[in-house]
Structures are given as structure tokens and as C-alpha cells.
Design an enzyme around this catalytic site. Sequence first.
Site, PDB file in Angstrom:
ATOM      1  N   LYS A  90       6.857 -69.785 -42.215  1.00 16.06           N
ATOM      2  CA  LYS A  90       8.915 -70.056 -41.890  1.00 16.06           C
ATOM      3  C   LYS A  90       8.343 -71.546 -42.296  1.00 16.06           C
ATOM      4  CE  LYS A  90      10.357 -66.065 -39.833  1.00 16.06           C
ATOM      5  NZ  LYS A  90       9.123 -65.470 -39.570  1.00 16.06           N
ATOM      6  N   GLU A 112      18.013 -70.061 -34.674  1.00 18.95           N
ATOM      7  CA  GLU A 112      17.290 -68.594 -33.783  1.00 18.95           C
ATOM      8  C   GLU A 112      16.206 -68.577 -33.979  1.00 18.95           C
ATOM      9  OE1 GLU A 112      18.866 -69.241 -36.996  1.00 18.95           O
ATOM     10  OE2 GLU A 112      16.947 -67.085 -37.610  1.00 18.95           O
ATOM     11  N   SER A 378       2.722 -62.464 -44.358  1.00 17.71           N
ATOM     12  CA  SER A 378       3.416 -63.357 -44.468  1.00 17.71           C
ATOM     13  C   SER A 378       2.954 -63.997 -43.304  1.00 17.71           C
ATOM     14  CB  SER A 378       4.993 -62.471 -43.949  1.00 17.71           C
ATOM     15  OG  SER A 378       4.865 -61.448 -43.196  1.00 17.71           O
TER      16      SER A 378
HETATM   17  C1  LIG Z   1       9.799 -63.860 -39.297  1.00 21.28           C
HETATM   18  C2  LIG Z   1       8.887 -63.579 -40.312  1.00 21.28           C
HETATM   19  C3  LIG Z   1       8.937 -61.881 -41.039  1.00 21.28           C
HETATM   20  C4  LIG Z   1      10.164 -61.495 -41.233  1.00 21.28           C
HETATM   21  O1  LIG Z   1      11.655 -62.540 -42.030  1.00 21.28           O
HETATM   22  P1  LIG Z   1      11.888 -62.551 -43.538  1.00 21.28           P
HETATM   23  O2  LIG Z   1      12.726 -63.304 -43.409  1.00 21.28           O
HETATM   24  O3  LIG Z   1      11.857 -60.784 -43.671  1.00 21.28           O
HETATM   25  O4  LIG Z   1      10.134 -63.230 -43.981  1.00 21.28           O
HETATM   26  C5  LIG Z   1       8.245 -61.593 -41.611  1.00 21.28           C
HETATM   27  N1  LIG Z   1       7.210 -62.062 -40.985  1.00 21.28           N
HETATM   28  C6  LIG Z   1       6.234 -63.230 -40.028  1.00 21.28           C
HETATM   29  C7  LIG Z   1       5.092 -63.044 -39.804  1.00 21.28           C
HETATM   30  C8  LIG Z   1       7.565 -63.884 -39.725  1.00 21.28           C
HETATM   31  O5  LIG Z   1       7.424 -64.213 -38.721  1.00 21.28           O
END
Ligand SMILES: *Cc1c(COP(=O)(O)O)cnc(C)c1O
Length: 392
Positions: A90, A112, A378
Site C-alpha cells: 500500500k 478509506e 502483498s
Molecule cells: C489491501 C490489501 C490487499 C487488497 O488490495 P489490492 O488493492 O487488491 O491489492 C491485499 N493484500 C494486502 C496485504 C493488503 O493490505
Amino acid sequence: MKSFLIDENGYYGEFGGAYIPEILHQCVEELQNTYLKVMQSDSFRQEYEQLLRDYVGRPSPLYHAKRLSEKYGYKIYLKREDLNHTGSHKINNTIGQILLARRMGKKRIIAETGAGQHGVATATVCALMDMECVVYMGQTDVERQVVNVEKMNMLGATVIPVTSGNMTLKDATNEAIRDWCCHPSDTFYIIGSVVGPHPYPDMVSKLQSVISQEIKKQLLEQEGREHPDYLIACVGGGSNAAGTIYHFIDDMRTQIILAEAGGKGVETGMTAATITLGKTGIIHGTRTYVIQNEDGQIEEPYSISAGLDYPGIGPIHANLAVKNRATVIPVNDDEAIEAAYELTKLEGIIPALESAHAVGVLNKLSLTPDAVIVLTISGRGDKDINTYLDRI
Ligand SMILES: *Cc1c(COP(=O)(O)O)cnc(C)c1O
């Protein structure tokens, strides 16, 4: 061949666009006319790249997961976005958007958040840049992500709990848009994914595209070629996925696999599998797939993972799915939990619940042996430890 990237009108095929209330026209148009110019300027690039390196800790490693690879018979590399400052991808986006907000003379930042990761990443860059920060978060998520709420408070943000709907990400986004409508001239809305009206999906994709830019370079060093056979990422709104695929999107040598949240199962109604179940509609200013009932009312989504608990999907991914450029696989709550334990045991990496959905597709694939896969982790699982321990 037409590109799978955005067209000159702000659409991906039939998806995208800007469906917004009259009161936001001027500020969205200002953003549409400004974002590319600013993002391509030398001053922006320099500051953005320096912060990604020295503050976020990029490049994030591309790690050859040997034990995981052995188990599945593929060559699996993990793109380690979990190692970024604040624990997920993020921050790549929030750093970019706050630099843009400053160059546009905005004074106040709103955002948000679902799991709280985007809220923390936004509160972090607001502290860094000394800007006022207001974060909208569903009451349900405030309760299941307490530590992230505490972090936002410590970082100086005001967290506003939202009690409409089922009190999750969709409802927080509604409230943030309402705030934006009341303060269009001095407020910059930092959206956390590739959703919302044009130019957000493209802007956020470009800010996250550093992920695939690095993958190309790292894969060339480790594998002798820039492109993997497969890319795998989880999709909530779809920003880590968009960043993972960005520089490969028109290269058909690489197949794209997206993991969405099956919840308790796509046939149970307790799900956030938007691409599998959704029909075309409009949500939060963009035309895309939406989970909706026969009257077009948006249905309440469900996932054990707060970051995937969203009834829409970035228009870039809706287009990839409808054109069969991407394969979309729902992964249920229990499958994601199992995958998280597997990755932890085999590699000593505790993934975020969202990322665990991407790991969970490995079980569902039968690819050619020794296929080269890059799978994006992610985020890290610190915020989800209680959920993991409760489920064992
Ligand atoms: C917010 C988040 C997501 C989902 O958001 P995307 O916009 O689909 O990437 C996925 N993994 C993590 C660790 C997140 O914090």
C-alpha cells in the site's frame, strides 16, 4: 492488438470511466488533467524514487522459495511486498499520491481503509509530510484490526468508524466519497486500490507498477529472462495485482492468475468473489463487475480477510477477465488459512490473510512441471495472527 492498459478515454474495454456526482466534476477533471504531467515530471520521479528506496526499503526482494517449489513441482519466486515499510504494497501508492496532492496544493488528506493497511500507509505519509489526515473505517473492521487503528492514532490521523451497511470497506468508501463531496477544493482523496473514477485506477496501477518493473530486472538476474510463465496475485480492489502484472500485461508469454476471496464458498452467498459472481454495474464512480441482486442493489460481501471484503473490482481486472487474459480463481477462507500455515511452515514467512489467498491457488493448478511462477506476497501477517491462531 489493443492494449490491456487504459485507453485515452479512461476505459479498459467496456470498464472504467468516471461516474461521479456533479459536485466532484471539477476536482476529478483537475486530477485527470494533472496526474500524468506531474507523475512524469523529473521532480516527482526523483522524490518518489528516492522515498521508495530510502523510506520504503525498495527494491523488495524476489525470493526463490525452494521448499514451496519442491512441494508443487514448479519454480516459485515470491515478490516480497510484505517487507516494505508498514508491511504491505500500500505504501507504494500512498507515497505517490501524497506527492501529487502536495504539488496540487491540497491541504487535507482523506482515505478509506478495510484491513487498516491503507489507512496506516496513508497516516504514515501524512506524518512524513505534515498533513492533516482523516481515515474512514467500517466499525466491523475497527474491531477486527485493532492494532492498525492504534497505529493510525499514534501517527496522528483521525479514524472515523462507519456504521452503515455491514460496516466494512464498501461503507467506509461511501463515507470518504461523501466527505470529498463536502470539501472538493482543499481535500485530496487518497484511494487505496485500482478502483474509483478515472484517473484513480490508472494512477494507482502506475504507482504500483514498480513491482513488475523490479520483477523484470530481478528475474533477468536470477532466471536469465525477464518474463515468468505465470504471475499470481490476490485481488481485493486489485492494486497489488495490477502492480504485479503491469509491465507484462500485453506480453502473452506470461499468463495471469488472480485469486479472489471465495469467503465461505461462492455458492453460499457469504463471499467476495466479485469476478466469478458479479454483473456489470457502477460502484464508487467506476463501471465494473459488482456483486448485486436482481434489482441492481449492491450485495454485502463477505471474506475472512478485511482487505478482500469488497463487492467491486478494479476495472482493469474486469476487462482482463472478460477477455480471458486472466484466469480468476476463488479461494475460500479455510483454504487461505491452510495456505498461510503451509507457507509459514515451509518458508518461515507468515503472509497477510489477503496474500494467503494467492498462495492458496497453488493447490488448484496443474501447470507444466518447472513452470516459472512469480507470486506476490502483498503483505505480512502480523495483523492477522489472532485470526490464524483462532482457526487452528
Ligand atoms: C489491501 C490489501 C490487499 C487488497 O488490495 P489490492 O488493492 O487488491 O491489492 C491485499 N493484500 C494486502 C496485504 C493488503 O493490505
